[in-house]
Design an enzyme around this catalytic site. Structure first.
Site, PDB file in Angstrom:
ATOM      1  N   LYS A 107       0.864  -1.132  -0.130  1.00  0.00           N
ATOM      2  CA  LYS A 107       0.056  -0.101   0.117  1.00  0.00           C
ATOM      3  C   LYS A 107       0.840   1.255   0.203  1.00  0.00           C
ATOM      4  CE  LYS A 107      -3.129  -2.716   2.772  1.00  0.00           C
ATOM      5  NZ  LYS A 107      -3.679  -2.963   4.171  1.00  0.00           N
ATOM      6  N   GLY A 135      -6.975  -4.363   2.161  1.00  0.00           N
ATOM      7  CA  GLY A 135      -8.317  -4.466   3.108  1.00  0.00           C
ATOM      8  C   GLY A 135      -7.456  -4.394   4.463  1.00  0.00           C
ATOM      9  N   LYS A 190      -5.056   5.906   4.292  1.00  0.00           N
ATOM     10  CA  LYS A 190      -5.483   5.652   5.610  1.00  0.00           C
ATOM     11  C   LYS A 190      -4.192   5.459   6.464  1.00  0.00           C
ATOM     12  CE  LYS A 190      -4.018   1.162   5.379  1.00  0.00           C
ATOM     13  NZ  LYS A 190      -3.085   0.368   6.363  1.00  0.00           N
ATOM     14  N   THR A 247      -6.148  -0.056  11.280  1.00  0.00           N
ATOM     15  CA  THR A 247      -5.059   0.755  11.232  1.00  0.00           C
ATOM     16  C   THR A 247      -4.903   1.846  12.119  1.00  0.00           C
ATOM     17  OG1 THR A 247      -4.865   0.410   8.885  1.00  0.00           O
ATOM     18  CG2 THR A 247      -2.887   1.637  10.012  1.00  0.00           C
ATOM     19  N   ASN A 255       1.934   1.881  11.866  1.00  0.00           N
ATOM     20  CA  ASN A 255       1.557   3.524  11.672  1.00  0.00           C
ATOM     21  C   ASN A 255       1.329   4.143  12.772  1.00  0.00           C
ATOM     22  OD1 ASN A 255       2.210   4.143   8.513  1.00  0.00           O
ATOM     23  ND2 ASN A 255       1.060   2.290   8.490  1.00  0.00           N
ATOM     24  N   GLU A 280       4.866   2.767   6.183  1.00  0.00           N
ATOM     25  CA  GLU A 280       4.319   3.318   4.888  1.00  0.00           C
ATOM     26  C   GLU A 280       3.665   4.808   4.981  1.00  0.00           C
ATOM     27  OE1 GLU A 280       4.877   1.767   2.189  1.00  0.00           O
ATOM     28  OE2 GLU A 280       4.741  -0.284   2.623  1.00  0.00           O
TER      29      GLU A 280
END
Length: 336
Positions: A107, A135, A190, A247, A255, A280
């Site tokens: 991602k 997902g 996200k 997340t 993250n 990321e």
């Protein structure tokens, strides 16, 4: 014929475990020799995947030609971290056959070009049939076969249904979609919002604050996504709100963890070093802000995260600046 997984980090390893336990012949490749050596030494003590076991049937290699051509895979899974997708695609492209099915499971957005990861694969490996899977799917849980649901997106229905069949198990449910850009954007941006959620927790704020960041973060994702042609249903689905929720709330999230450390006062580089995995959201933050400006979309949370990460702004100051923004309706389309 089997399946090749490129990238032996946590996600690539988890995918390999999932597919091998389904009875598929799997080859797991990494350019990083120590990753392969560590897995060869002990398949039941995997870094960052406690309780997971890599089946003996999984072939381990650092030979990219063997992984992509000699083994003649029916499917190649791109599981390398987003900053390394282009370099890996360049490396393996000469060994990819015409029509080869590839699914990207990483991602991110490339800062220099604003390309999505699928854009990169289409540019560097144009001879392949490229798709994306995304997902709410922490590797730590997938590797232990904990029930998980994801979505696979392709421009071709037959390819999407093929990938659905490949990955679907009694613990890993797969939906299909043709909204490639929506699935990619939801899974990428996200991570930036998750940094903000972690910072909020690190500052000691409560559930109210994090709920506000998540909800307004979703509004930012929706605004950008629809401006770029994504479907609102996708952004409110598994790869959008589903991935955002997991997340922003899970301690598995690198993250969230990085944001939490920054909220406690740790510097960005120090926090990333402490997490000891690719964060990321840090790599995606600048790209997300550039996309917002390109498409003339307001993304104040993304903007504040950039200021914290790259301009030295304090996280606490950023939160209160968000709260004190000009008054406005919740939805711009409200008609009194």
């Amino acid at each position: 014929m089997g399946i090749t997984v490129l990238g032996a980090g946590t996600w690539g390893t988890a995918i390999s475990i999932l597919l091998a336990n389904k009875g598929r012949k799997v080859t797991l490749w990494s350019k990083i020799e120590p990753e392969i050596k560590a897995l060869e030494a002990d398949r039941s003590f995997i870094k960052n995947l406690p309780g997971a076991v890599l089946p003996e049937s999984v072939v381990l290699t650092s030979d990219h030609e063997l992984a992509c051509r000699t083994s003649d895979p029916e499917l190649i899974v791109f599981a390398v971290a987003s900053p390394f997708v282009r370099s890996t695609a360049k490396l393996v492209s000469p060994f990819i056959k015409e029509g080869q099915k590839i699914v990207n499971v990483a991602k991110g957005i490339e800062e220099a070009t604003l390309d999505t990861l699928l854009d990169i694969l289409n540019e560097e490996i144009p001879q392949a049939n490229n798709s994306v899977l995304s997902g709410p799917s922490h590797a730590e849980e997938v590797s232990r076969l904990i029930p998980t649901t994801v979505v696979v997106a392709s421009h071709d229905k037959a390819t999407a249904e093929y990938l659905q069949d490949v990955f679907m198990t009694d613990t890993f449910r797969v939906y299909t979609s043709n909204d490639v850009i929506g699935v990619e954007l939801g899974g990428s941006i996200k991570n930036v919002i998750a940094l903000a959620a972690g910072m909020s927790d690190g500052l000691g704020f409560g559930d109210n604050t994090k709920a506000a960041l998540m909800t307004r973060g979703l509004a930012e994702i929706n605004r950008l996504g629809t401006a770029m042609g994504a479907k609102l249903e996708t952004l409110c689905g598994l790869s959008g709100i589903g991935d955002l929720f997991v997340t922003c709330t899970s301690h598995h999230s690198r993250n969230w963890r990085a944001g939490n450390l920054i909220g406690q006062g740790m510097g960005v580089e120090e926090a990333m070093k402490e997490v000891n995995q690719v964060v990321e959201g840090v790599h995606c933050a600048k790209a997300a802000l550039k996309l917002a400006r390109k498409y003339n979309v307001e993304m104040p949370i993304v903007e504040q995260v950039n200021r914290i990460l790259f301009e030295g702004k304090s996280a606490k100051e950023a939160v209160f600046e968000l709260l004190l923004r000009e008054r406005r309706p919740e939805h711009g389309s409200m008609d009194w």
